[in-house]
Design a protein around this motif. Structure first.
Motif, PDB file in Angstrom:
ATOM      1  N   THR A 243      16.932   0.201 -67.481  1.00  0.00           N
ATOM      2  CA  THR A 243      16.072  -0.953 -67.257  1.00  0.00           C
ATOM      3  C   THR A 243      16.899  -2.190 -66.957  1.00  0.00           C
ATOM      4  O   THR A 243      16.405  -3.148 -66.369  1.00  0.00           O
ATOM      5  N   ALA A 278      12.234  -1.119 -57.771  1.00  0.00           N
ATOM      6  CA  ALA A 278      11.158  -2.086 -58.018  1.00  0.00           C
ATOM      7  C   ALA A 278      10.626  -1.973 -59.437  1.00  0.00           C
ATOM      8  O   ALA A 278      10.242  -2.974 -60.049  1.00  0.00           O
ATOM      9  N   THR A 279      10.596  -0.750 -59.976  1.00  0.00           N
ATOM     10  CA  THR A 279      10.030  -0.521 -61.302  1.00  0.00           C
ATOM     11  C   THR A 279      10.859   0.534 -62.040  1.00  0.00           C
ATOM     12  O   THR A 279      11.562   1.332 -61.401  1.00  0.00           O
ATOM     13  N   GLU A 282      10.096   4.041 -60.679  1.00  0.00           N
ATOM     14  CA  GLU A 282      10.844   4.432 -59.485  1.00  0.00           C
ATOM     15  C   GLU A 282      12.263   4.841 -59.854  1.00  0.00           C
ATOM     16  O   GLU A 282      12.805   5.816 -59.308  1.00  0.00           O
ATOM     17  N   ALA A 466      -2.621   1.356 -60.425  1.00  0.00           N
ATOM     18  CA  ALA A 466      -1.886   0.156 -60.821  1.00  0.00           C
ATOM     19  C   ALA A 466      -1.912   0.027 -62.333  1.00  0.00           C
ATOM     20  O   ALA A 466      -2.863   0.464 -62.993  1.00  0.00           O
ATOM     21  N   GLY A 469       2.286  -4.874 -66.006  1.00  0.00           N
ATOM     22  CA  GLY A 469       3.611  -4.854 -66.611  1.00  0.00           C
ATOM     23  C   GLY A 469       4.108  -6.265 -66.841  1.00  0.00           C
ATOM     24  O   GLY A 469       3.402  -7.247 -66.574  1.00  0.00           O
ATOM     25  N   TRP A 473       1.676  -6.510 -61.731  1.00  0.00           N
ATOM     26  CA  TRP A 473       1.009  -5.202 -61.664  1.00  0.00           C
ATOM     27  C   TRP A 473       1.894  -4.208 -60.918  1.00  0.00           C
ATOM     28  O   TRP A 473       2.228  -4.418 -59.750  1.00  0.00           O
ATOM     29  N   GLU A 474       2.264  -3.131 -61.593  1.00  0.00           N
ATOM     30  CA  GLU A 474       3.008  -2.060 -60.940  1.00  0.00           C
ATOM     31  C   GLU A 474       2.013  -1.190 -60.180  1.00  0.00           C
ATOM     32  O   GLU A 474       1.050  -0.685 -60.753  1.00  0.00           O
ATOM     33  N   VAL A 476       1.438   2.150 -57.554  1.00  0.00           N
ATOM     34  CA  VAL A 476       2.053   3.377 -57.060  1.00  0.00           C
ATOM     35  C   VAL A 476       1.125   4.072 -56.084  1.00  0.00           C
ATOM     36  O   VAL A 476      -0.108   4.004 -56.207  1.00  0.00           O
ATOM     37  N   THR A 486       6.063   2.519 -54.285  1.00  0.00           N
ATOM     38  CA  THR A 486       5.810   1.736 -55.500  1.00  0.00           C
ATOM     39  C   THR A 486       6.277   0.311 -55.271  1.00  0.00           C
ATOM     40  O   THR A 486       7.247   0.074 -54.534  1.00  0.00           O
ATOM     41  N   VAL A 488       5.539  -4.109 -56.943  1.00  0.00           N
ATOM     42  CA  VAL A 488       4.986  -4.945 -58.000  1.00  0.00           C
ATOM     43  C   VAL A 488       4.217  -6.099 -57.368  1.00  0.00           C
ATOM     44  O   VAL A 488       4.742  -6.806 -56.490  1.00  0.00           O
ATOM     45  N   TRP A 530       2.935   8.567 -66.610  1.00  0.00           N
ATOM     46  CA  TRP A 530       2.705   7.157 -66.262  1.00  0.00           C
ATOM     47  C   TRP A 530       1.212   6.880 -66.126  1.00  0.00           C
ATOM     48  O   TRP A 530       0.713   5.858 -66.580  1.00  0.00           O
TER      49      TRP A 530
END
Length: 585
Positions: A243, A278-279, A282, A466, A469, A473-474, A476, A486, A488, A530
């Motif tokens: 992260t 991005a997340t 991913e 979505a 986060g 908003w994440e 996909v 993906t 944000v 997820w």
């Protein structure tokens, strides 16, 4: 009023360079050596950053008790000096505010932190577990006996030419400790101790060559993503996900990394290649794909995920369960897997033959028994219905096949009943090894069912979802169980506009022809997990039906089995109807 000491844990997470860290160097004088029985008589503290003094705090403290004569001889602090001094409740609250947001430093920090912690407990204040640096421990790392006779504050102050001489008074000793700290940091810098996370582990036994390689993390972003350790030829040695890329990579060069194979890998590594994502989702999926593509030698995760075995029903008059390498999508039922290992598939196959009495022989049987056919030993033991000799007709055997197919589709009650009865009987007879074997078979079978039910749930042509986060908003886009895009969206209002762009530019994923799907099974499982998280919203679905799994399917059965046998539980989210909904909108 309640006061707390906010010693930001994010300092470590952000990989803060030492010249940007604010230290509060503290020293205490006390009535004795026990934090519980004795009390503080003086506090001295100096706040510094980048070699500059930002502030000082020094005060006597009324301990509410007589100061022992030997302490007075050592410190020069008498009862008369502290009689009008503030009490520890007031002084400690002031110190905590003074130290807010800083890293605490002390010479023999265990002593000083013990008294500060005990003082907070007596006042009913929470102890914030601050980042603490002990100059004694650092000195033991870089100061030899040839330079100083010991690691006492006075000896180190002389070695590093401190501006003041320690005299067992709190503020004077804190000032001397500041100079000692700076001298130690100057010696530690060539050893790779340049950031706060390096400093807090600098006293740990890490080889200098390994610690010096911490420079490989310099310049890495503090963002989610994937990192690759490469050798001098460019070969990928190891792939990981984080992260915070910079913080995670730097941890490999400290005592926080305990794995021997990682120490070996770091020794070989010449550089680190980051891939910002991005997340975190991913990043997790990119890691899986890179490991499968490059097969790094230091990754233990399966480097050949496509070779995992399956179990399927054969297409013949009297079908049997068979271990295979792949299953075509044209087979709509009677499929389990993939299993992580061949041994797990074999255990599951044994359970199938025991619970559903499907035949275990590999011969292809005709619709009618051959003349002179003889039954195998399993039939003699009552573990096979013996269709080879006419022990059961096609209709009767078909009912058993249908029961197994129903299990694959989510009807787990017969398996659980059989397992409970069989394990209970064996345990009552003190046949514990056989009971454990039965348990392992049952678990292997349920895990194969769990994986295939997760795969089936995401076999849709396209799914857009979505989840809120920390950064927005994440969003996909999933196609045939594969992450196709993906991104944000900063605000909920931006999600729909982003979705249009993502769908237009997402990866084109051809429809799969086998049950393995268009992605690695592990990737589809991560996406499934997820989608199960709280707050997920389904935005678009090509077939109009939410992905789902049976409520009484393998997830539920594993949890039920765990509750009876003391096994790790499996989390499952149940919907209102007959399915366990994945990320209900």
């Amino acid at each position: 009023m309640t006061t707390t000491l906010a010693l930001q844990p994010s300092l470590l997470e952000d990989g803060l360079p030492l010249h940007e860290v604010e230290f509060v160097v503290v020293d205490l004088e006390t009535t004795g050596g026990s934090p519980n029985a004795d009390r503080i008589t003086e506090i001295g503290a100096v706040r510094v950053r980048g070699g500059q003094v930002l502030g000082e705090l020094g005060t006597l403290v009324n301990p509410d008790r007589a100061i022992p004569p030997q302490i007075t001889v050592l410190t020069g602090i008498t009862d008369a000096m502290v009689v009008d001094a503030p009490r520890v409740e007031d002084v400690l609250a002031t110190f905590m505010e003074f130290a807010r947001g800083a890293v605490l430093v002390a010479h023999n920090a265990r002593f000083d932190m013990g008294f500060l912690r005990a003082g907070c407990e007596r006042m009913g204040l929470p102890w914030p577990s601050p980042v603490v640096v002990d100059t004694v421990a650092l000195a033991r790392r870089v100061v030899t006996r040839d330079e100083a006779p010991n690691h006492k504050l006075g000896s180190l102050a002389r070695l590093f030419h401190a501006a003041v001489v320690p005299d067992h008074r709190a503020l004077t000793d804190a000032r001397a400790t500041v100079d000692v700290l700076h001298g130690l940091l100057a010696r530690l810098a060539p050893l790779g101790v340049t950031h706060l996370e390096d400093l807090v582990t600098a006293a740990d036994p890490v080889p200098e060559a390994r610690r010096r390689k911490a420079t490989l993390a310099d310049g890495l972003p503090s963002a989610p993503g994937v990192y690759q350790f490469l050798d001098h030829t460019g070969r990928i040695l190891y792939v990981g996900t984080a992260t915070n890329l910079r913080t995670r990579v730097r941890s490999y060069f400290t005592a926080a990394e305990k794995r021997k194979r990682m120490a070996e890998m770091v020794t070989i590594a010449a550089r680190v290649h980051p891939i910002v994502c991005a997340t975190p989702l991913e990043a997790s999926i990119r890691e899986i794909r890179l490991i499968a593509e490059h097969r790094p030698p230091y990754n233990r995760r399966s480097r050949s995920p496509g070779s995992e075995p399956w179990i399927r029903l054969t297409d013949e008059a009297f079908p049997r369960a068979s271990i295979v390498r792949s299953v075509p999508l044209t087979q709509t039922t009677g499929v389990l897997g993939p299993f992580r290992t061949r041994s797990q598939a074999t255990l599951a196959l044994e359970s199938i033959q025991s619970v559903f009495a499907l035949r275990g022989c590999t011969d292809r049987l005709p619709a009618r028994p051959a003349a002179g056919a003889t039954a195998c030993s399993l039939a003699e033991l009552g573990r096979c219905a013996a269709p080879c000799t006419g022990g059961i007709d096609r209709a009767g055997y078909g009912a058993m096949v249908a029961a197994f197919a129903a299990f694959c589709d989510g009807e787990t009650a017969p398996l659980l009943l059989h397992a409970a009865q069989r394990i209970g009987l064996l345990s009552a007879q003190h046949r514990y090894e056989e009971a454990a074997r039965e348990r392992d078979r049952c678990q292997a079978l349920l895990r194969g069912a769990q994986r295939v039910q997760r795969l089936r749930a995401l076999r849709t042509e396209q799914l857009v979802a979505a989840r809120p986060g920390s950064g927005g908003w994440e969003v996909v886009v999933v196609r045939h169980g594969r992450l196709a895009a993906t991104a944000v969206a900063p605000r909920a209002a931006d999600v729909l506009g982003l979705v249009d762009a993502m769908v237009a530019t997402a990866e084109d994923v051809p429809a799969p022809t086998t049950w393995s799907g268009a992605a690695l099974v592990e990737e589809t499982e991560i996406l499934s997990h997820w989608l199960e998280q709280p707050g997920v919203r389904l935005i678009a679905l090509s077939e109009g039906l939410a992905p789902s799994r049976p409520v009484r399917g393998a997830d539920h059965a594993l949890s039920d089995l765990a509750s009876h046998l003391g096994l790790p539980a499996v989390e499952v989210t149940e919907g209102d109807g007959g399915t366990a909904e994945v990320g209900a909108a």
